[in-house]
Design a protein around this motif. Structure first.
Motif, short mmCIF file in Angstrom:
data_model
loop_
_atom_site.label_atom_id
_atom_site.label_comp_id
_atom_site.label_asym_id
_atom_site.label_seq_id
_atom_site.Cartn_x
_atom_site.Cartn_y
_atom_site.Cartn_z
N LEU A 160 -22.47 -50.08 3.75
CA LEU A 160 -22.51 -50.86 4.99
C LEU A 160 -21.11 -51.16 5.52
N LEU A 161 -20.13 -51.18 4.62
CA LEU A 161 -18.80 -51.64 4.98
C LEU A 161 -17.93 -50.54 5.57
N ASP A 162 -18.40 -49.30 5.52
CA ASP A 162 -17.60 -48.20 6.07
C ASP A 162 -17.61 -48.26 7.60
N GLY A 163 -16.43 -48.20 8.18
CA GLY A 163 -16.32 -48.15 9.62
C GLY A 163 -16.67 -49.43 10.34
N VAL A 164 -16.53 -50.57 9.66
CA VAL A 164 -16.84 -51.84 10.31
C VAL A 164 -15.55 -52.65 10.51
N THR A 165 -15.63 -53.61 11.39
CA THR A 165 -14.57 -54.59 11.56
C THR A 165 -15.14 -55.96 11.25
N VAL A 166 -14.32 -56.82 10.69
CA VAL A 166 -14.76 -58.17 10.35
C VAL A 166 -14.65 -59.05 11.59
N VAL A 167 -15.79 -59.51 12.08
CA VAL A 167 -15.83 -60.39 13.24
C VAL A 167 -15.50 -61.82 12.83
N ARG A 168 -16.04 -62.23 11.69
CA ARG A 168 -15.80 -63.58 11.18
C ARG A 168 -15.74 -63.53 9.67
N PRO A 169 -14.55 -63.72 9.09
CA PRO A 169 -14.47 -63.75 7.64
C PRO A 169 -15.08 -65.03 7.09
N PRO A 170 -15.49 -65.03 5.82
CA PRO A 170 -16.05 -66.25 5.24
C PRO A 170 -15.01 -67.38 5.25
N TRP A 171 -15.47 -68.57 5.56
CA TRP A 171 -14.61 -69.75 5.53
C TRP A 171 -15.03 -70.62 4.35
N CYS A 172 -14.06 -71.09 3.58
CA CYS A 172 -14.35 -71.91 2.41
C CYS A 172 -13.81 -73.32 2.63
N PRO A 173 -14.65 -74.34 2.51
CA PRO A 173 -14.20 -75.72 2.72
C PRO A 173 -13.39 -76.23 1.53
N ASP A 174 -12.77 -77.39 1.72
CA ASP A 174 -12.01 -78.00 0.63
C ASP A 174 -12.96 -78.39 -0.50
N ASN A 175 -12.65 -77.93 -1.70
CA ASN A 175 -13.48 -78.23 -2.85
C ASN A 175 -12.68 -77.95 -4.10
N LEU A 176 -12.78 -78.83 -5.07
CA LEU A 176 -11.99 -78.65 -6.29
C LEU A 176 -12.39 -77.40 -7.05
N THR A 177 -13.68 -77.10 -7.10
CA THR A 177 -14.18 -76.10 -8.03
C THR A 177 -14.84 -74.90 -7.38
N PHE A 178 -15.60 -75.11 -6.31
CA PHE A 178 -16.43 -74.05 -5.75
C PHE A 178 -15.88 -73.54 -4.43
N ARG A 179 -15.96 -72.22 -4.22
CA ARG A 179 -15.43 -71.62 -2.99
C ARG A 179 -16.35 -71.91 -1.79
N MET A 180 -17.67 -71.77 -1.97
CA MET A 180 -18.67 -72.08 -0.95
C MET A 180 -18.42 -71.38 0.38
N PRO A 181 -18.26 -70.05 0.40
CA PRO A 181 -18.08 -69.34 1.67
C PRO A 181 -19.32 -69.45 2.53
N ASP A 182 -19.11 -69.35 3.84
CA ASP A 182 -20.25 -69.41 4.75
C ASP A 182 -20.45 -68.05 5.42
N ALA A 183 -20.70 -68.02 6.69
CA ALA A 183 -21.02 -66.78 7.42
C ALA A 183 -19.94 -65.70 7.22
N PHE A 184 -20.40 -64.47 7.04
CA PHE A 184 -19.51 -63.31 6.95
C PHE A 184 -20.07 -62.25 7.88
N VAL A 185 -19.46 -62.14 9.06
CA VAL A 185 -20.02 -61.33 10.15
C VAL A 185 -19.20 -60.06 10.33
N ILE A 186 -19.89 -58.93 10.40
CA ILE A 186 -19.25 -57.64 10.63
C ILE A 186 -19.92 -56.93 11.79
N ARG A 187 -19.21 -55.93 12.33
CA ARG A 187 -19.73 -55.09 13.42
C ARG A 187 -19.11 -53.70 13.25
N ARG A 188 -19.80 -52.70 13.70
CA ARG A 188 -19.22 -51.36 13.69
C ARG A 188 -17.95 -51.34 14.53
N ALA A 189 -16.92 -50.74 14.00
CA ALA A 189 -15.64 -50.70 14.71
C ALA A 189 -15.78 -49.87 15.97
#
Length: 387
Positions: free
Chosen positions: A358-387
């Motif tokens: 799925l990742l071949d030939g795509v561009t990242v529209v929105r990379p995952p964002w991780c909030p402030d947290n001591l232990t857990f990354r907790m990424p949210d939306a990860f949006v891609i589109r064909r380049a």
């Protein structure tokens, strides 16, 4: 510093041990070197896990009252249990997540992921943007876990909201208003868990049959739902995002020159969903030549330990199969090593094998964002589109 910038600072120069004061003025001894982190995790007598589930932001009375109203309790069960009951409880949970039972889920999971990938491929081919977190990774670990421990049917969205709320309530820097809102959400779902713990089959029934209290059964289910599935969906998201920037690795996967398992292990080393874990010094001791008084809060920096140049030759490069790659501490170590490690590896291997194209030939529209947290990354939306 204790909550902000872990990702940005993980590759900077750090001493083996550093004292860091958190947002409420509490000092923590941060351990960064692989050997010392492993020493802490494998010595539960000197460095006890009693504080593993303590809220890093002390809860106000209003939030505590809300939790008490829902009979919320977290007795020593798994991650926070240094007592004699831990081996038996762990054994019951480990049996539910036995490698043989995990392997039996792989064909079902592969078919599910393959179906989702086909749909997402069609959407990408049509020019649409797709969210790989929401549409692929978010619920997969929960669906597998439900089959293994025989959880009742529950709205996936409600369970995910509860799990993320719990990770925020206990491990994030918060104000009182946010704590109250999170306590309400966590407490409400805890009541649902209590009902299932009293009557449910599978793992809940086995814990009851072993004579464990209702509070302990609820605590075990709580931890599995919070850490047992949420962290894996986080890792799947982080790993897929990392692979968008690793075209040579993807080419190696296509050609059969790079093993899927090696990609998973290198992902765990470089993109662990759990970046730190806590212990407390039970006695006056020393660590790496530093005096550690009894009662000291220890923050074992797992993510930093995975990038220790004494363990891997190329600590910041994504090189599947490089010597030392599998020595990461993403699952911890010792008596409290993650009991679901084999399950997480299987799920990640299926997703890498099926979804990497799925990742071949795509561009990242929105990379995952991780909030402030001591232990857990907790990424949210990860949006891609064909380049």
């Amino acid at each position: 510093m204790l909550f902000r910038g872990w990702g940005e600072s993980v590759d900077r120069r750090w001493p083996d041990l550093a004292t860091v004061v958190d947002h409420v003025g509490v000092g923590h001894l941060v351990v960064t070197r692989h050997a010392l982190v492993k020493q802490v995790l494998t010595d539960p007598v000197t460095f006890r896990p009693d504080n593993a589930l303590d809220a890093v932001t002390p809860m106000p009375v209003a939030a505590l009252r809300v939790l008490a109203g829902h009979r919320f309790r977290l007795p020593p069960t798994l991650a926070n249990n240094s007592g004699a009951s831990h081996p038996e409880i762990r054994g019951i949970v480990a049996d539910a997540l036995h490698p043989t039972r995990v392997a039996a889920q792989q064909p079902w999971l592969t078919a599910l992921v393959r179906d989702r990938v086909a749909r997402l491929t069609a959407e990408l081919d049509a020019g649409a943007a797709v969210d790989l977190y929401a549409e692929l990774a978010a619920d997969l670990p929960l669906l597998v876990l439900a089959r293994l421990v025989e959880l009742p049917d529950a709205p996936v969205g409600a369970v995910k909201d509860f799990a993320r709320a719990a990770l925020e309530l206990f491990w994030a820097p918060l104000d009182a208003e946010r704590q109250l809102a999170l306590a309400t959400e966590v407490g409400r779902f805890h009541t649902v868990l209590r009902g299932f713990a009293a009557t449910g089959g599978g793992l809940a029934a086995r814990l009851r049959a072993a004579g464990h209290s209702p509070d302990l059964v609820v605590g075990a289910l709580f931890f599995l739902l919070v850490a047992g599935q949420e962290t894996t969906s986080q890792f799947l998201t982080l790993l897929l995002h990392r692979l968008t920037g690793e075209p040579e690795v993807r080419a190696g996967l296509r050609a059969g020159e790079v093993a899927v398992g090696d990609v998973v292990e290198e992902g765990l080393r470089l993109e662990p969903p759990i970046v730190t874990w806590r212990r407390v010094a039970a006695v006056d001791t020393t660590l790496g030549g530093t005096t550690v008084p009894a009662g000291t809060s220890i923050v074992a920096w797992l993510a930093r330990a995975g990038r220790d140049p004494e363990v891997v030759a190329a600590p910041t490069d994504f090189r599947p199969g490089q010597p030392g790659s599998r020595r990461h501490l993403a699952f911890g170590a010792g008596a409290h090593r993650c009991v679901g490690a084999q399950l997480a590896r299987m799920e990640a291997a299926v997703v890498v094998a099926e979804a990497a194209p799925l990742l071949d030939g795509v561009t990242v529209v929105r990379p995952p964002w991780c909030p402030d947290n001591l232990t857990f990354r907790m990424p949210d939306a990860f949006v891609i589109r064909r380049a």
